[in-house]
Design an enzyme around this catalytic site. Sequence first.
Site, PDB file in Angstrom:
ATOM      1  CE1 TYR A  33       1.025  -0.765   4.581  1.00  0.00           C
ATOM      2  CE2 TYR A  33       0.219   1.480   4.561  1.00  0.00           C
ATOM      3  CZ  TYR A  33       0.602   1.060   4.837  1.00  0.00           C
ATOM      4  OH  TYR A  33       1.136   1.299   5.846  1.00  0.00           O
ATOM      5  CE  LYS A 147       3.364   3.623   3.256  1.00  0.00           C
ATOM      6  NZ  LYS A 147       2.941   3.380   4.706  1.00  0.00           N
ATOM      7  CD  GLU A 179      10.286   1.884  10.824  1.00  0.00           C
ATOM      8  OE1 GLU A 179      10.282   3.018   9.652  1.00  0.00           O
ATOM      9  OE2 GLU A 179       9.891   1.015  10.160  1.00  0.00           O
ATOM     10  CG  LEU A 203       8.298   2.671   4.636  1.00  0.00           C
ATOM     11  CD1 LEU A 203       7.844   1.216   4.541  1.00  0.00           C
ATOM     12  CD2 LEU A 203       7.075   3.665   5.329  1.00  0.00           C
TER      13      LEU A 203
HETATM   14  N1  PLP Z   1       7.610   4.261   9.264  1.00  0.00           N
HETATM   15  C1  PLP Z   1       6.790   3.255   9.275  1.00  0.00           C
HETATM   16  C2  PLP Z   1       6.498   1.880   9.913  1.00  0.00           C
HETATM   17  C3  PLP Z   1       5.275   3.551   8.439  1.00  0.00           C
HETATM   18  O1  PLP Z   1       4.523   3.602   8.443  1.00  0.00           O
HETATM   19  C4  PLP Z   1       5.613   5.439   7.718  1.00  0.00           C
HETATM   20  C5  PLP Z   1       4.406   5.378   7.284  1.00  0.00           C
HETATM   21  O2  PLP Z   1       3.236   5.163   7.531  1.00  0.00           O
HETATM   22  C6  PLP Z   1       6.624   5.411   8.424  1.00  0.00           C
HETATM   23  C7  PLP Z   1       7.593   5.015   8.742  1.00  0.00           C
HETATM   24  C8  PLP Z   1       6.495   7.032   7.168  1.00  0.00           C
HETATM   25  O3  PLP Z   1       6.553   7.106   6.109  1.00  0.00           O
HETATM   26  P1  PLP Z   1       6.866   8.635   5.330  1.00  0.00           P
HETATM   27  O4  PLP Z   1       6.931   9.766   5.710  1.00  0.00           O
HETATM   28  O5  PLP Z   1       6.581   8.122   3.605  1.00  0.00           O
HETATM   29  O6  PLP Z   1       4.985   8.509   5.569  1.00  0.00           O
END
Ligand code: PLP
Length: 286
Positions: A33, A147, A179, A203
Site C-alpha cells: 500500500y 510497505k 523507527e 520504512l
Molecule cells: N515507518 C513506518 C513503519 C510507517 O508506517 C510510515 C508511514 O506510515 C513511515 C515510517 C513514514 O513514511 P512516510 O514519511 O513516507 O509517510
Amino acid sequence: MSDIVYLNGEYMPLSEARIPVLDRGFIFGDGVYEVIPVYSRNPFRLPEHLARFRRSHDAIRLANPFSDEEWTGLVDELIARNAGEDQSIYLQVTRGVAKRDHAFPSNTQPTVFGMSNLLTTPAKEAIENGVAAITANDFRWLKCDVKSTSLLGNCLLRQAAADAGALEVVMFRDGHLTEGSSSNVFVVADDTIFAPPKDNLVLPGITYDVVIELAQRHRLPCRIGPVSEEAVRNADEIWVTSSTKEVLAVTTLDGRPVGNGKPGPVFRRMHQLYQEFKRTVMRQAA
Ligand code: PLP
C-alpha cells in the site's frame, strides 16, 4: 472517510465497495500500500511515493498493475471525486482472490483499491508542546522496508503506545534505533540531527527524505548512521516524521522528559522549514 473509492476499475461509494473473503489481502495480508498526502488538492511527492510503491510490489513479487502515469490519473481522479482541500490518498494492491494456499496462485488478477480520507495534520497543541512516546523492542520481521499491508506487528506496538496514553512507540533492535510504528524517528544531540540508515529495518519514509534534504539545503548538521539506544535516551530532541504527522517533537519518552521537556530549537527550525517547503511546492503545482 472517503465518499467515492476506486475498486478494480470502477469508482463507487465506499458503502458499495466489496471484496470476496478469499482475497489474499484478507486471508494473508498479502499486499502492498501507499499513503500520499494531498495539500490544496495537489499530491505531495507523488513520484517518490509511486517509486516506493513499485519497489514494494517488486519486493513481494507482485506485478504492479499500473504504470506511474496510470496511478497518477487514479490519484487525480480520487482527489477530484472527494471533498476536502487536504486529503490523504490510500492505495492498496493485493495478490487477488484464490483458494487459500500460502504459495502464490497463478493467473490471479490483483485487487486494486484506492480511497481518500481528509488529511488531519497535527493540531497546534501537539506542534507546540510535543507528544508522548514509549519505547519497545522491535519484534517485527526483517523486511520493514516493504510497505506491506501485513501490519500486525505495527498494530500491536501502536496499541501498546495507545494503552500508555502515548502517540507513538520508538523501537530498538539489537541496541539500535529503528523507527516508530508508523513513522521514522530522528534524534538531535549537540545541535546535530541523527537518523538511522534506510536499510531493511525501517520504512524508507518520504518525509524522512524531505527532512534530510531540508537539513542539507539549510546547512543543519545531519548524520545518517546507526543510532544507539543510549543516544536516543540521552538525546536533546527526538522527532517522529510521516506523511500525516509531518515533523513532530517527542517531548516525553517512557514518561521522562526529552531534553527540557519542550520541543527543541532544531525541531522548531525544521518544522518551519517543512511548512515553508510544503507551501512553495504547492504554489508551484497550482
Ligand atoms: N515507518 C513506518 C513503519 C510507517 O508506517 C510510515 C508511514 O506510515 C513511515 C515510517 C513514514 O513514511 P512516510 O514519511 O513516507 O509517510
